[in-house]
Design a protein around this motif. Structure first.
Motif, PDB file in Angstrom:
ATOM      1  N   GLY A 100      -5.873  -2.600  -0.435  1.00 25.31           N
ATOM      2  CA  GLY A 100      -5.435  -2.971   0.369  1.00 25.31           C
ATOM      3  C   GLY A 100      -3.985  -3.488  -0.193  1.00 25.31           C
ATOM      4  N   LEU A 101      -3.506  -3.213  -0.958  1.00 27.41           N
ATOM      5  CA  LEU A 101      -1.697  -3.042  -1.109  1.00 27.41           C
ATOM      6  C   LEU A 101      -1.257  -2.137  -1.727  1.00 27.41           C
ATOM      7  N   LEU A 102      -0.119  -1.413  -0.428  1.00 25.58           N
ATOM      8  CA  LEU A 102       0.358   0.074  -1.236  1.00 25.58           C
ATOM      9  C   LEU A 102       1.618  -0.576  -1.934  1.00 25.58           C
ATOM     10  N   LEU A 103       1.700   0.541  -3.387  1.00 23.88           N
ATOM     11  CA  LEU A 103       3.150  -0.175  -3.849  1.00 23.88           C
ATOM     12  C   LEU A 103       3.793   0.978  -4.687  1.00 23.88           C
ATOM     13  N   VAL A 104       4.528   1.291  -5.136  1.00 25.22           N
ATOM     14  CA  VAL A 104       5.000   2.384  -6.183  1.00 25.22           C
ATOM     15  C   VAL A 104       5.318   2.407  -7.289  1.00 25.22           C
ATOM     16  N   PRO A 105       5.625   3.146  -8.154  1.00 20.92           N
ATOM     17  CA  PRO A 105       6.155   2.780  -9.602  1.00 20.92           C
ATOM     18  C   PRO A 105       7.697   3.680  -9.642  1.00 20.92           C
ATOM     19  N   ALA A 106       8.421   2.726 -10.466  1.00 14.56           N
ATOM     20  CA  ALA A 106       9.534   3.080 -10.487  1.00 14.56           C
ATOM     21  C   ALA A 106      10.034   3.922 -12.453  1.00 14.56           C
ATOM     22  N   GLY A 107       9.063   4.886 -12.344  1.00 14.64           N
ATOM     23  CA  GLY A 107       9.378   5.211 -14.042  1.00 14.64           C
ATOM     24  C   GLY A 107       7.696   4.889 -13.979  1.00 14.64           C
ATOM     25  N   VAL A 118       8.979  -9.270   5.908  1.00 11.44           N
ATOM     26  CA  VAL A 118       7.810  -9.161   5.201  1.00 11.44           C
ATOM     27  C   VAL A 118       7.901 -10.921   5.671  1.00 11.44           C
ATOM     28  N   SER A 119       6.777 -10.751   5.885  1.00 14.70           N
ATOM     29  CA  SER A 119       6.415 -13.020   5.955  1.00 14.70           C
ATOM     30  C   SER A 119       6.061 -13.358   4.235  1.00 14.70           C
ATOM     31  N   THR A 153       0.046 -12.698  -0.500  1.00 16.26           N
ATOM     32  CA  THR A 153      -1.314 -11.612   0.089  1.00 16.26           C
ATOM     33  C   THR A 153      -1.209 -10.869  -1.285  1.00 16.26           C
ATOM     34  N   ALA A 154       0.152  -9.844  -1.410  1.00 18.40           N
ATOM     35  CA  ALA A 154       0.822  -9.382  -1.797  1.00 18.40           C
ATOM     36  C   ALA A 154       0.338  -9.672  -3.948  1.00 18.40           C
ATOM     37  N   LEU A 155       1.024 -10.960  -3.710  1.00 19.99           N
ATOM     38  CA  LEU A 155       0.706 -11.294  -4.925  1.00 19.99           C
ATOM     39  C   LEU A 155      -1.174 -11.954  -5.224  1.00 19.99           C
ATOM     40  N   GLN A 156      -1.312 -12.183  -4.717  1.00 22.19           N
ATOM     41  CA  GLN A 156      -3.165 -12.089  -5.189  1.00 22.19           C
ATOM     42  C   GLN A 156      -3.151 -10.982  -5.662  1.00 22.19           C
TER      43      GLN A 156
END
Length: 425
Positions: A387-394, A406-407, A413-416
């Protein structure tokens, strides 16, 4: 690397994301749309703040933000109100007429930067294309150089037009598109000796370096911040030689770094700089900005049918004014520190997988070790499943570019989720 090139990079498997279950049937899409993107099997249909939902109602925390574009997140009230009002009033007219909304946005940008003049277009690639054209005309008319050369950096990314992929110092983007546009030369990033050597070697007869085009922080090149001393020495060299300094602020600008512009971290001012992505908060708009002395465009030199129309400019101005009114830069600085602190803690916990954390504000990268079998795409796929959207940079860098609103809780939550993902290998 941008997510759209995942399928084109040999370091990332074509089936990236295939393990993620999705009931969305892409048959019509795949039969109708050109396959220029390597898409994850995920169909999003609505968003609010830093959250988005897919067509089946599953919620995701969005740390991609349209790849550093949705400045105020999704469905921000200020944007909703402006878009609603402007579309009922006037959405497009030709640049043959005065456009008051364009003047208001240009004035805000000038008042909040070192620029004296602004040209509006539709995207970052177009903005960089316009900057290159402006620099070439300046070289011909002012510097009297017949064969101007623009220096750019290895691992840079400046867009997808022929001139901007030529400016981009990554051969994989240029493959099969030759002949490329002449007049570009590449040097290592953050290497002042390489810049000085190139200027000396390339100046010969009617040929000379007339502009240096750099990102204050390389985004697609792995989230690599520029070195302050490096940029200050380039500024000094440009002042001495008359070479123009152009900064590509498409990804790092508009507050993402914790300041309005990336160049503010470097203690310099560019002669020309560009913006897009976060400028419109997700509504397409780009801008070329310059100092008065290099404002050499005349009627007929450059144009854009849609550039600077009332709809795009009104929306972008609402984004700019919201950034200022709600003091969002302070949030970017604080949440960026919180995110980097958490990423460093995760890196310390998994030293066999992670080598470095770096970034400014809310554009941050976590680099995986070169000898680790784990790729950025692996982490992104696993995070999506959680449930977390991330994106590569290479191939080896995971990029974190959430909306600037962002709060504290959303960073936590993202770190968890990330820690859970990293602990699964």
């Amino acid at each position: 690397m941008s997510i759209e090139t995942l399928i084109q990079d040999p370091a990332i498997p074509a089936e990236a994301g295939a393990v993620l279950a999705s009931p969305y049937d892409p048959t019509d899409f795949d039969q109708s749309v050109m396959t220029t993107y390597g898409r994850f099997p995920l169909a999003l249909e609505r968003g609010s703040g830093c959250r988005v939902w897919d067509t089946q109602g599953k919620e995701y925390l969005d740390f991609v933000a349209g790849i550093a574009t949705c400045t105020l997140g999704h469905a921000h009230p200020a944007m909703v109100e402006t878009v609603t009002q402007q579309i009922q009033k006037l959405h497009h007219v030709s640049n043959l007429y005065y456009i008051p909304e364009q003047a208001k946005l240009a004035k805000w940008l000038i008042e909040h930067s070192c620029a004296d003049r602004v040209f509006f277009c539709n995207s970052g690639a177009e903005a960089n294309e316009g900057a290159i054209k402006l620099a070439r005309k300046y070289a011909h008319q002012v510097l009297k150089i017949d064969q101007p050369i623009v220096l750019t950096a290895h691992a840079s990314f400046h867009g997808r037009t022929l001139a901007t992929i030529t400016a981009t110092g990554q051969p994989k983007y240029q493959k099969d598109f030759s002949p490329l546009v002449p007049g570009f030369h590449y040097v290592p990033y953050n290497d002042i000796k390489a810049i000085a050597a190139a200027i000396s070697e390339l100046d010969e007869g009617d040929r000379a370096v007339t502009a240096i085009l750099l990102e204050p922080l390389q985004g697609e090149g792995g989230v690599r911040p520029g070195d302050k001393a490096y940029f200050q020495e380039i500024r000094r060299m440009c002042d001495e030689t008359g070479i123009l300094l152009i900064l590509d602020e498409v990804q790092v600008g508009m507050g993402r770094s914790g300041k309005y512009w990336g160049y503010e971290h470097l203690g310099i001012e560019p002669d020309i700089f560009t913006s897009a992505k976060g400028l419109g908060g997700g509504i397409p708009i780009g801008a070329v900005m310059c100092k008065a002395f290099c404002n050499v465009f005349q009627p007929g030199d450059h144009a854009s049918t849609f550039g600077g129309n009332p709809f795009a400019c009104a929306t972008a101005l609402s984004v700019c004014e919201t950034l200022e009114r709600e003091n969002i830069l302070e949030n970017v600085q604080q949440r960026g520190e919180q995110l980097r602190e958490g990423l460093h803690a995760i890196a310390a916990k998994y030293p066999k997988q992670i080598t470095e954390v770096r970034g400014w504000g809310l554009i941050n990268g976590m680099e995986l070790k070169a000898d680790s079998p784990l790729t950025a795409a692996d982490v992104v796929k696993a995070a999506i499943a959680e449930g977390l959207l991330l994106v590569p940079a290479g191939p080896k860098v995971i990029r974190f570019v959430p909306p600037l609103i962002v709060s504290v809780q959303e960073i936590d939550t993202a770190l968890q989720v990330l820690e859970k993902v990293m602990g699964s290998w």
